[in-house]
Design a protein around this motif. Structure first.
Motif, PDB file in Angstrom:
ATOM      1  N   VAL A  86       0.820  -1.208   0.000  1.00  0.00           N
ATOM      2  CA  VAL A  86       0.000   0.000   0.000  1.00  0.00           C
ATOM      3  C   VAL A  86       0.854   1.258   0.000  1.00  0.00           C
ATOM      4  O   VAL A  86       0.578   2.213  -0.733  1.00  0.00           O
ATOM      5  N   LYS A  87       1.895   1.265   0.811  1.00  0.00           N
ATOM      6  CA  LYS A  87       2.731   2.466   0.924  1.00  0.00           C
ATOM      7  C   LYS A  87       3.299   2.876  -0.430  1.00  0.00           C
ATOM      8  O   LYS A  87       3.355   4.066  -0.761  1.00  0.00           O
ATOM      9  N   VAL A 113      -8.944  -1.701  -6.097  1.00  0.00           N
ATOM     10  CA  VAL A 113      -8.831  -1.647  -4.633  1.00  0.00           C
ATOM     11  C   VAL A 113      -9.262  -2.968  -4.011  1.00  0.00           C
ATOM     12  O   VAL A 113      -8.612  -3.500  -3.114  1.00  0.00           O
ATOM     13  N   HIS A 167      -6.723  -5.798  -4.892  1.00  0.00           N
ATOM     14  CA  HIS A 167      -5.493  -5.598  -4.108  1.00  0.00           C
ATOM     15  C   HIS A 167      -5.714  -6.004  -2.654  1.00  0.00           C
ATOM     16  O   HIS A 167      -4.874  -6.671  -2.035  1.00  0.00           O
ATOM     17  N   LEU A 168      -6.862  -5.632  -2.110  1.00  0.00           N
ATOM     18  CA  LEU A 168      -7.185  -5.987  -0.722  1.00  0.00           C
ATOM     19  C   LEU A 168      -7.279  -7.501  -0.557  1.00  0.00           C
ATOM     20  O   LEU A 168      -6.808  -8.048   0.446  1.00  0.00           O
ATOM     21  N   SER A 197      -0.402  -5.843   9.112  1.00  0.00           N
ATOM     22  CA  SER A 197       0.335  -4.744   8.499  1.00  0.00           C
ATOM     23  C   SER A 197       0.806  -3.777   9.574  1.00  0.00           C
ATOM     24  O   SER A 197       1.978  -3.419   9.634  1.00  0.00           O
ATOM     25  N   ASN A 231      -8.721   5.897   7.436  1.00  0.00           N
ATOM     26  CA  ASN A 231      -7.764   4.937   6.890  1.00  0.00           C
ATOM     27  C   ASN A 231      -6.379   5.550   7.015  1.00  0.00           C
ATOM     28  O   ASN A 231      -6.008   6.427   6.233  1.00  0.00           O
ATOM     29  N   SER A 252      -3.532   4.356   6.280  1.00  0.00           N
ATOM     30  CA  SER A 252      -2.611   4.007   5.199  1.00  0.00           C
ATOM     31  C   SER A 252      -2.628   5.039   4.086  1.00  0.00           C
ATOM     32  O   SER A 252      -1.588   5.374   3.510  1.00  0.00           O
ATOM     33  N   ILE A 253      -3.814   5.554   3.759  1.00  0.00           N
ATOM     34  CA  ILE A 253      -3.924   6.564   2.704  1.00  0.00           C
ATOM     35  C   ILE A 253      -4.186   7.948   3.280  1.00  0.00           C
ATOM     36  O   ILE A 253      -4.383   8.911   2.550  1.00  0.00           O
ATOM     37  N   GLU A 275      -3.266  -2.942   6.247  1.00  0.00           N
ATOM     38  CA  GLU A 275      -3.211  -1.756   5.405  1.00  0.00           C
ATOM     39  C   GLU A 275      -4.015  -1.988   4.132  1.00  0.00           C
ATOM     40  O   GLU A 275      -4.041  -3.091   3.585  1.00  0.00           O
ATOM     41  N   SER A 276      -4.667  -0.927   3.646  1.00  0.00           N
ATOM     42  CA  SER A 276      -5.486  -1.054   2.448  1.00  0.00           C
ATOM     43  C   SER A 276      -5.618   0.281   1.749  1.00  0.00           C
ATOM     44  O   SER A 276      -5.256   1.330   2.289  1.00  0.00           O
ATOM     45  N   LEU A 277      -6.185   0.221   0.544  1.00  0.00           N
ATOM     46  CA  LEU A 277      -6.474   1.418  -0.235  1.00  0.00           C
ATOM     47  C   LEU A 277      -7.933   1.827  -0.118  1.00  0.00           C
ATOM     48  O   LEU A 277      -8.379   2.772  -0.783  1.00  0.00           O
TER      49      LEU A 277
END
Length: 408
Positions: free
Chosen positions: A17-18, A40, A43-44, A58, A123, A125-126, A353-355
């Protein structure tokens, strides 16, 4: 060098994610692809499969009283130390707050701002948060919520359930169950007859697993704890049968390990038993952990909080008054874990972690806290570096979506 779009998309799905957060600023087409709901979700799914397989996480969010959230990686650095980093959610600065639940990288917080209070989905992460409309008769941090994903409507639900604090302290309190969906941006109440006869302590976090949301409740009539489940698709409550504990020990922790509902059965002077179930019926005993020597027996049973596994199969735990510990089931040993950057904290929240954006279906994203940070980190990202990254993949380089979550 030009590659077909489907090849580029497949490469990007394998990145953590980063990295993807940084790559959103490479071009408009990449930003559009990385924000695409199908991308998204795909990917998740890769991330979740990786974390379920090994039980790793994560990140671990540490909540502090009237101070910013901290983020802690579950693995150690080269010095054998875990390092906590401050997250940039200014809404919680100098204000009391609680994390009420989490799902797919989204963290549900309740903040007492001295007015009506705030209900926030975040979130980290984002670095996107969304202020949600509050339900009627809202009582800020004293409320009980949970969050989960309903695959039949491709949407997240936040569920408000009866609060033990409100039952005891609020005059003429009427317990109700209300449900909020992100896409509709509205609350709706379940019929009164659907309200369960149980109340949840407001300091407890909800657990998301097995397609449901779970809370630990007190059954006053039976003087015992029960596990209350809310089915996210059927929107029905049920009580989960307890693990087959012949000694009838108390349930002192409820959570998730490897995406399965898990509990601790314990008593003050001996072992704690960790049980797990994937279907709410068949329980498996994961560990029988001996009491940590030197721990005060009068508070022993409520001290243990399992967090996640490490790549070596050890179990990372927080033991109140003792700090973070690594339990190795191979020899029943504990090892202290040094954590830098943390003087105190109240809650631990293990998340993937996710988008996934809190603004699903809303469109009003608040990314201000992360924009400048992303721009500065992207200053040295060049087209040549991206080409080399793609070439590395073509030569067989493999990136695991969970960072260090793969097998070693």
């Amino acid at each position: 060098m030009d590659l077909p779009e489907d090849i580029i998309a497949d490469i990007l799905r394998r990145l953590p994610v980063k990295t993807l957060v940084r790559f959103r600023c490479v071009s408009k087409s990449w930003r559009s692809l990385i924000a695409d709901p199908t991308f998204v979700r795909t990917h998740l799914s890769r991330l979740i499969k990786s974390h379920i397989a090994f039980g790793t996480a994560s990140r671990i969010v540490l909540s502090r009283y009237a101070d910013r959230l901290l983020s802690l990686q579950h693995h150690l650095n080269d010095e054998g130390v875990a390092v906590a980093e401050e997250l940039g959610l200014d809404l919680v600065k100098d204000l009391p707050y609680y994390v009420k639940g989490h799902c797919d990288g989204l963290i549900c917080l309740v903040i007492n701002n001295g007015d009506k209070g705030l209900l926030v989905l975040y979130n980290p992460s984002i670095r996107v948060h969304r202020k949600l409309p509050i339900p009627r008769n809202y009582r800020s941090t004293r409320e009980v919520f949970g969050i989960g994903y309903d695959p039949t409507i491709n949407d997240y639900k936040i569920v408000r359930v009866p609060s033990m604090y409100c039952r005891m302290k609020v005059k003429d309190y009427v317990p109700r169950v209300e449900i909020f969906t992100l896409k509709s941006n509205t609350w709706r109440a379940l019929p009164d007859e659907e309200t369960p006869p149980y109340f949840v302590e407001h300091v407890f976090q909800a657990t998301n697993a097995n397609g449901g949301i779970y809370w630990l409740c007190e059954d006053r009539d039976a003087s015992r704890c029960v596990i209350l489940r809310f089915d996210l698709v059927q929107e029905k409550f049920s009580v989960v049968p307890a693990a087959p504990d012949e000694f009838h020990w108390s349930i002192t922790w409820l959570g998730s390990l490897k995406d399965s509902l898990s509990v601790i059965h314990s008593q003050r002077t001996s072992h704690i038993h960790i049980w797990s179930t994937k279907d709410d019926k068949n329980w498996t005993k994961l560990f029988s952990i001996p009491k940590l020597q030197g721990l005060n027996p009068s508070v022993y049973s409520f001290r243990y909080t399992p967090l996640c596994y490490t790549e070596t199969g050890a179990l990372l735990m927080n033991i109140r008054g003792e700090g973070f510990m690594m339990y190795d089931p191979r020899d029943n040993s504990f090892r202290q874990v040094e954590v830098r950057g943390v003087e105190h904290h109240l809650q631990e929240t293990v998340y993937c972690e996710s988008l996934v954006s809190p603004s699903l279906g809303n469109g009003d994203e608040n990314e201000a806290s992360g924009r400048e940070d992303r721009r500065s980190r992207l200053a040295d990202t060049t087209a040549r570096g991206i080409r080399l990254l793609v070439l590395g993949f073509k030569r067989g380089m493999s990136f695991n979506g969970g960072g260090r979550s793969g097998r070693r």
